[in-house]
Scaffold this active site. Sequence first.
Site, short mmCIF file in Angstrom:
data_model
loop_
_atom_site.label_atom_id
_atom_site.label_comp_id
_atom_site.label_asym_id
_atom_site.label_seq_id
_atom_site.Cartn_x
_atom_site.Cartn_y
_atom_site.Cartn_z
CB CYS A 1 -0.88 0.08 1.31
SG CYS A 1 -2.35 -1.25 0.98
CG HIS B 1 -21.24 -7.10 -14.24
ND1 HIS B 1 -20.56 -8.19 -15.21
CD2 HIS B 1 -22.64 -7.47 -14.52
CE1 HIS B 1 -21.59 -8.66 -16.01
NE2 HIS B 1 -22.88 -8.46 -15.53
CB CYS C 1 -16.96 -4.53 -16.99
SG CYS C 1 -15.74 -5.37 -17.92
CB CYS D 1 -14.61 -12.06 -14.29
SG CYS D 1 -14.60 -10.25 -13.88
CB CYS E 1 -11.25 -1.07 -11.03
SG CYS E 1 -10.46 -1.33 -9.22
CB CYS F 1 -7.38 -6.50 -12.90
SG CYS F 1 -6.70 -6.13 -11.54
CB CYS G 1 -8.38 -7.08 -4.39
SG CYS G 1 -8.21 -5.57 -5.12
FE1 SF4 Z 1 -18.64 -8.45 -15.51
FE2 SF4 Z 1 -16.20 -9.56 -15.31
FE3 SF4 Z 1 -17.32 -9.97 -17.65
FE4 SF4 Z 1 -16.51 -7.60 -17.24
S1 SF4 Z 1 -15.23 -9.44 -17.39
S2 SF4 Z 1 -18.63 -8.06 -18.10
S3 SF4 Z 1 -16.91 -7.43 -15.08
S4 SF4 Z 1 -17.92 -10.75 -15.60
#
Ligand code: SF4
Length: 358
Positions: A62, A228, A231, A261, A270, A282, A292
Amino acid sequence: MGKFDLLNAKGVSRRDFMKIIGATIAAFGLPDLAAPQAANAVEQALNKPPVIWLEGMDCTGCTESTIATLNPSAAELILDMISLRYHETIMAGSGKTSEEAYQEALNDKFILVVEGSIPFKEDRYCMVGGKPFRKTVIEAARKAQAVIAIGSCATEGAGIPGACATGAVGVSEILKAEGITTPLINLPRCPVKPNTLIGTIIYYLTYQKVPPLDSDNRPIAYYGTLLHDNCPRRGHFENGEFLTDWNDPVQKNYCLLLKGCKGPKTHTDCAQVWWNDNTNFCINAGSPCSGCAEINFYNTNSPLYSKHEDAKLPGIGQVSADTVGKTVGGAAAIGVGVHLVATAASGRLKKDHHKEDM
Ligand code: SF4
């Protein structure tokens, strides 16, 4: 030398300074009108000793994450913006000199930052300056204006130290056991994300109170949305396109759900604010989210990179994550099903997710 002259002397222009303040204001959803007030509060804090940073059982990740940030640079951050008075890794002093600096800082109005977990089993682990780390945390937490626990080790007692025999716990358990009522802000992640730490401190300096928190004591500004939902691979998820073969170039940008995931149940910014000064995060780098940013992520989400928990889909019932793509053609149904089940599994639907402003 005037207060802003100090920043100028360190090469921080007024424009850069206001950009940092502006980003923090936006993250907390505050109106632009709040920016001058925040800038003034930070400027007022210059030359004051508001932060003591304690390190217990940790990997110093950290600290590395925070001082590696370029905007503001580590020097600006440490020397000007947060007036760091005590930090075992960074401070020049050692031994008696550093202990004196710590004692002196204890007498000021300060914010306590804790990195690393705390041994709770016996007082012979993690001795710092001849004193059990647990007792140092208790002493400082009682006197602090607010406590900020950073990283997964300090927020849940997890991480590498959590696997050994010390009975490692997070800050919240220590405060609870000792009846300490100092406001606690948790910033879980492994490691902490610099923008969340800097922004939280700026918020506190501006309003003299902790920001609005969720039921895990995390600032809603940084932990209020599901990864999600933001994303960049979400379109592939909706189309039922899941990566199953790392070596297939066609699948390169497909959804990583079947590779473990945890984005559907992880509350984090993120996807909006990337790591390393907005360089990447990531999922964009091809790695599934390990979750995390959630408390107790390691125990809840292991194994991190192999398999998602099974999902119950509306109208279809229980299916294995490995058969999600084959079982259901309607990708929207998958989205709703997995999202809801994963959220329920994480316990968030049962909790009062957003606490009142403290
Ligand atoms: Fe959802 Fe992960 Fe797929 Fe992105 S990579 S759409 S966060 S399940």
